[in-house]
Scaffold this motif. Structure first.
Motif, mmCIF file in Angstrom:
data_model
loop_
_atom_site.group_PDB
_atom_site.id
_atom_site.type_symbol
_atom_site.label_atom_id
_atom_site.label_comp_id
_atom_site.label_asym_id
_atom_site.label_seq_id
_atom_site.Cartn_x
_atom_site.Cartn_y
_atom_site.Cartn_z
ATOM 1 N N ILE A 198 -7.906 -43.535 -42.296
ATOM 2 C CA ILE A 198 -9.164 -43.364 -41.572
ATOM 3 C C ILE A 198 -10.193 -42.775 -42.524
ATOM 4 O O ILE A 198 -9.928 -41.758 -43.184
ATOM 5 C CB ILE A 198 -9.001 -42.418 -40.360
ATOM 6 N N ARG A 199 -11.356 -43.413 -42.603
ATOM 7 C CA ARG A 199 -12.437 -42.897 -43.447
ATOM 8 C C ARG A 199 -13.576 -42.414 -42.553
ATOM 9 O O ARG A 199 -14.091 -43.167 -41.723
ATOM 10 C CB ARG A 199 -12.931 -43.979 -44.411
ATOM 11 N N LEU A 200 -13.975 -41.166 -42.715
ATOM 12 C CA LEU A 200 -15.065 -40.567 -41.949
ATOM 13 C C LEU A 200 -16.294 -40.427 -42.829
ATOM 14 O O LEU A 200 -16.193 -40.132 -44.020
ATOM 15 C CB LEU A 200 -14.665 -39.189 -41.420
ATOM 16 N N VAL A 201 -17.466 -40.611 -42.215
ATOM 17 C CA VAL A 201 -18.731 -40.499 -42.932
ATOM 18 C C VAL A 201 -19.712 -39.714 -42.065
ATOM 19 O O VAL A 201 -19.939 -40.068 -40.908
ATOM 20 C CB VAL A 201 -19.328 -41.888 -43.247
ATOM 21 N N GLU A 202 -20.300 -38.658 -42.631
ATOM 22 C CA GLU A 202 -21.353 -37.920 -41.922
ATOM 23 C C GLU A 202 -22.683 -38.606 -42.203
ATOM 24 O O GLU A 202 -23.003 -38.903 -43.350
ATOM 25 C CB GLU A 202 -21.381 -36.461 -42.391
ATOM 26 N N THR A 203 -23.481 -38.880 -41.165
ATOM 27 C CA THR A 203 -24.645 -39.758 -41.313
ATOM 28 C C THR A 203 -25.996 -39.091 -41.093
ATOM 29 O O THR A 203 -27.020 -39.760 -41.253
ATOM 30 C CB THR A 203 -24.527 -40.928 -40.320
ATOM 31 N N ALA A 204 -26.031 -37.812 -40.740
ATOM 32 C CA ALA A 204 -27.309 -37.176 -40.422
ATOM 33 C C ALA A 204 -27.714 -36.099 -41.416
ATOM 34 O O ALA A 204 -28.773 -35.488 -41.271
ATOM 35 C CB ALA A 204 -27.272 -36.585 -39.008
ATOM 36 N N GLY A 205 -26.875 -35.820 -42.403
ATOM 37 C CA GLY A 205 -27.230 -34.833 -43.409
ATOM 38 C C GLY A 205 -27.020 -33.398 -42.980
ATOM 39 O O GLY A 205 -27.722 -32.505 -43.451
ATOM 40 N N ARG A 206 -26.045 -33.165 -42.127
ATOM 41 C CA ARG A 206 -25.765 -31.785 -41.720
ATOM 42 C C ARG A 206 -24.256 -31.565 -41.647
ATOM 43 O O ARG A 206 -23.500 -32.463 -41.260
ATOM 44 C CB ARG A 206 -26.412 -31.472 -40.373
ATOM 45 N N PRO A 207 -23.784 -30.368 -42.025
ATOM 46 C CA PRO A 207 -22.345 -30.084 -41.945
ATOM 47 C C PRO A 207 -21.867 -30.157 -40.506
ATOM 48 O O PRO A 207 -22.549 -29.694 -39.583
ATOM 49 C CB PRO A 207 -22.231 -28.671 -42.530
ATOM 50 N N THR A 208 -20.701 -30.742 -40.316
ATOM 51 C CA THR A 208 -20.239 -31.044 -38.965
ATOM 52 C C THR A 208 -18.738 -30.807 -38.855
ATOM 53 O O THR A 208 -17.976 -31.162 -39.756
ATOM 54 C CB THR A 208 -20.548 -32.514 -38.608
ATOM 55 N N ALA A 209 -18.341 -30.221 -37.745
ATOM 56 C CA ALA A 209 -16.926 -30.130 -37.390
ATOM 57 C C ALA A 209 -16.590 -31.353 -36.552
ATOM 58 O O ALA A 209 -17.061 -31.503 -35.423
ATOM 59 C CB ALA A 209 -16.648 -28.847 -36.616
ATOM 60 N N ALA A 210 -15.808 -32.256 -37.119
ATOM 61 C CA ALA A 210 -15.482 -33.517 -36.453
ATOM 62 C C ALA A 210 -14.076 -33.463 -35.878
ATOM 63 O O ALA A 210 -13.191 -32.777 -36.405
ATOM 64 C CB ALA A 210 -15.590 -34.683 -37.437
ATOM 65 N N ARG A 211 -13.901 -34.215 -34.797
ATOM 66 C CA ARG A 211 -12.574 -34.340 -34.197
ATOM 67 C C ARG A 211 -12.229 -35.812 -34.081
ATOM 68 O O ARG A 211 -13.015 -36.615 -33.576
ATOM 69 C CB ARG A 211 -12.512 -33.676 -32.827
ATOM 70 N N VAL A 212 -11.039 -36.153 -34.571
ATOM 71 C CA VAL A 212 -10.521 -37.515 -34.486
ATOM 72 C C VAL A 212 -9.310 -37.496 -33.567
ATOM 73 O O VAL A 212 -8.299 -36.856 -33.880
ATOM 74 C CB VAL A 212 -10.127 -38.061 -35.870
ATOM 75 N N SER A 213 -9.426 -38.166 -32.446
ATOM 76 C CA SER A 213 -8.313 -38.269 -31.496
ATOM 77 C C SER A 213 -7.640 -39.623 -31.690
ATOM 78 O O SER A 213 -8.312 -40.661 -31.712
ATOM 79 C CB SER A 213 -8.812 -38.136 -30.055
ATOM 80 N N ILE A 214 -6.312 -39.617 -31.819
ATOM 81 C CA ILE A 214 -5.568 -40.851 -32.078
ATOM 82 C C ILE A 214 -4.472 -40.977 -31.019
ATOM 83 O O ILE A 214 -3.293 -40.670 -31.274
ATOM 84 C CB ILE A 214 -4.959 -40.862 -33.492
ATOM 85 N N PRO A 215 -4.820 -41.427 -29.813
ATOM 86 C CA PRO A 215 -3.803 -41.518 -28.751
ATOM 87 C C PRO A 215 -2.613 -42.392 -29.120
ATOM 88 O O PRO A 215 -1.479 -42.103 -28.707
ATOM 89 C CB PRO A 215 -4.591 -42.108 -27.577
#
Length: 682
Positions: free
Chosen positions: A625-642
């Motif tokens: 899985i490749r994640l990309v931040e798109t708005a230019g701000r640090p972010t805590a992301a959550r990836v749910s994989i049921p």
């Protein structure tokens, strides 16, 4: 960042040259917004050389380098890109080495040069944080076909990889690794700069079309196999008088959108229900076939779970919701969020208004005093050498008809037809209920040689800034009318009055790469028709029959996204992804199965984090899985994989790209990798 995370620490280039972009020196540190750096070196002279003595070639290189430099790097060789050394080249290197003012000459490699720079310390080198433009701006638009085929293949392969990964994990299907490798090699081969740039000779594009078509076909087969394998496991119990359909969302976030499907024998009393038995909005639309009244097509308003599916049923004698928030007039469209009006006398945007909760206009962005479909004289060569922009306007398409062609509970469509000379332009403006974007479906029959068409969307914005999507990021550029490259969207944001709130307009696309922004107006280079492979200083000769690019019919889609706030408030990356990769629809049959009527396999939050890839690992069955931040701000992301019964909590920096390898065994640790799926450096 892309170079660093693919394991490369340096970049050698020749263009832009010193006359095209000022740089602090031939050697510098090139830094991306996330902080990644590579050493960059601009060749001081040509990358190729004459076949004879290299003295003059070396003198020109040395003359452009700082006197204090202990080492330099010079490319040579006969043919494009420093082809092969000749005997004369090699003899002159031996003869010139260390003679007079000539330095010692040694056959070497770029890697040895950069190792020497690193050994001497490079922290004091200047830093460049801008892009490296411009050279040959015509390449951004030359040959619409190759641009469109490339985008289609990229989109198809990304979607196919994601669904094939889901099918492998959830439905125990084999993952077509070798097929994907073959397809991606075809795509990458045709991203060679004289092919994708549109500057090759005409026969090259017959091969490119077929190779990119092969890649797209491989992707389509893989996607269809994956979707069929998932759909065949959905529990779809028999119900008399109904036909099941399954709609698949390729994006790892919830999607509400209007979809279309061909459906034979649709009756006026038929309706559509969702997995809970609730009626949903549907409306008949024009079928692709005109063979008989038996053929039909419908548009549906669907809501889909992230990277998942939902089953619907076409049901006889079912309720059809008839109320809608979308309305069409003789020259306009409106729903609860947006109001669009076309001037029937000019075909221009007379109104593009954002609406508040009470239906009142919050802001009207349109500037109807400026032209929309503008024809520009273009006598430059295929590369567009010595051009920074296309400003020689010689005319505009004249509107011949404006009329609504469809309206109903799902959407409304307003058609604008116009003409210039022997060329025709049809623009269908599509507004769906609940949507904040207006899709523009363009059919262009272009007959002009040595000219280009700009589709301009003027606004009344003051102090407008121009922001372009680039691969895995964005960049702000001067709004000065220069031709610029971009990916799936371009945005202009500003104020309607001094001291007012920020508002803006974004224009999205599914296959264009050339734009300009000036005075609050976004211009999309829709088509450009130079002679194939015409390179200055050659002058076309009278009496010779030349082939011109892009003569004939083409279709593409745009979308207009007016917004309150700046570009990063408008969710443009997700909107552009949906325009480029719409949901898939399968007509299904009744059968039992272990899967529910609706399911999500993977979801990512929040909205400013998108997925650049979902696939299986090249050397095993782990999920990548490749994640990309798109708005230019640090972010805590959550990836749910049921489908793996796992979840990841990941911190993603501004515009950062992070790639993770997720084992199927829930007890095995998740490993961060680089872009080549190797464990990332600490």
């Amino acid at each position: 960042q892309l170079l660093r995370r693919a394991g490369m620490g340096a970049y050698v280039f020749m263009r832009p040259g010193p006359h095209e972009k000022a740089l602090p020196g031939p050697l510098f540190r090139w830094r991306s917004p996330d902080g990644s750096e590579v050493l960059a070196y601009r060749l001081p002279h040509e990358y190729c050389s004459p076949r004879e003595d290299l003295g003059n070639h070396l003198d020109k290189s040395i003359a452009q380098l700082p006197a204090a430099w202990a080492e330099m790097m010079c490319f040579y060789g006969v043919g494009n890109h420093g082809g092969g050394p000749t005997r004369e080249n090699l003899d002159s290197i031996r003869r010139l080495s260390g003679v007079g003012t000539m330095p010692r000459l040694e056959h070497s490699t770029p890697e040895r040069f950069f190792e020497a720079i690193r050994a001497d310390g490079h922290d004091g080198l200047p830093v460049v944080e801008d892009d490296l433009q411009h050279h040959a701006v015509g390449c951004y638009s030359a040959h619409s076909g190759i641009k469109r085929w490339n985008r289609r293949a990229e989109n198809a392969l990304g979607t196919a990889e994601a669904w094939s990964a889901v099918a492998a994990i959830a439905a125990d299907q084999p993952y077509p690794t070798a097929d994907f490798e073959r397809a991606w090699r075809q795509v990458l081969f045709n991203q060679f700069h004289d092919v994708l740039a549109g500057t090759a000779i005409e026969p090259a594009y017959e091969e490119a079309r077929d190779q990119l078509g092969e890649a797209t076909s491989i992707a389509a087969r893989a996607r269809n196999h994956a979707l069929q394998s998932i759909a065949s496991r959905i529990d779809l119990p028999f119900a008399a008088g109904s036909s099941p359909i399954v709609v698949f969302n390729p994006h790892p976030w919830p999607v509400r959108t209007a979809i279309e499907l061909e459906f034979g024998g649709l009756k006026p009393t038929d309706g559509v229900t969702d997995d809970g038995g609730r009626p949903i909005a549907m409306q008949p639309t024009q079928s692709y076939a005109t063979v008989s009244s038996w053929r039909s097509r419908m548009a549906l308003d669907v809501e889909l779970p992230p990277l998942g599916y939902r089953a619907y049923r076409v049901t006889a004698d079912a309720t059809r919701p008839t109320t809608s928030t979308v309305r069409a007039t003789a020259s306009g469209l409106e729903n609860e969020h947006v109001r669009l009006t076309i001037d029937p006398a000019t075909g221009r945007l007379a109104r593009l208004a954002l609406l508040g909760p009470d239906g009142a206009e919050v802001a009207d962005l349109a500037d109807p005093t400026r032209l929309h479909a503008v024809v520009v004289d273009d006598t430059s060569d295929t590369w567009g050498h010595r051009r920074l922009g296309y400003r020689d306007e010689i005319g505009a398409f004249e509107v011949s008809n404006v009329e609504p062609i469809e309206t109903g509970p799902v959407r409304a469509i307003l058609r604008v037809e116009s003409r210039y000379g022997d060329s025709t332009l049809v623009e269908d403006h599509v507004l769906a209920a609940g949507d904040r974007a207006i899709e523009v479906r363009v059919v262009l029959d272009w007959r002009e040689r040595g000219r280009l068409l700009k589709l301009r969307y003027p606004t009344r914005l003051n102090a407008a800034s121009a922001t372009y999507e680039i691969p895995y990021g964005v960049i702000e550029r001067p709004a000065n009318g220069d031709e610029e490259p971009g990916q799936r969207w371009v945005d202009v944001s500003g104020t309607l009055r001094p001291g007012g709130s920020t508002v803006g307009l974004a224009v999205l696309n599914d296959g264009k790469y050339a734009f300009d922004v000036a005075q609050g107006s976004i211009g999309v280079t829709a088509v450009r028709s130079p002679i194939f492979a015409h390179h200055e200083p050659a002058v076309p000769r009278p009496g010779v029959r030349y082939a011109y690019q892009d003569i004939g019919l083409q279709r593409f889609h745009l979308a207009l996204v007016p917004h309150v706030g700046s570009w990063d408030d408008a969710g443009l990356s997700r909107r552009a992804a949906l325009l480029n990769q719409p949901p898939d629809v399968l007509l299904e049959s009744f059968h039992p199965g272990p899967f529910p009527a609706a399911a999500s396999h993977l979801a990512v939050e929040p909205a400013n984090v998108v997925v650049g890839a979902i696939k299986l690992a090249e050397d095993g069955g782990d999920l990548v899985i490749r994640l990309v931040e798109t708005a230019g701000r640090p972010t805590a992301a959550r990836v749910s994989i049921p489908m793996l019964d796992r979840a990841l909590d990941v911190d993603v920096g501004p515009f950062e790209i992070r790639t993770f390898r997720v084992p199927r065994d829930p007890s095995a640790p998740v490993v961060e990798t680089d872009l080549l799926e190797r464990p990332a450096d600490d």
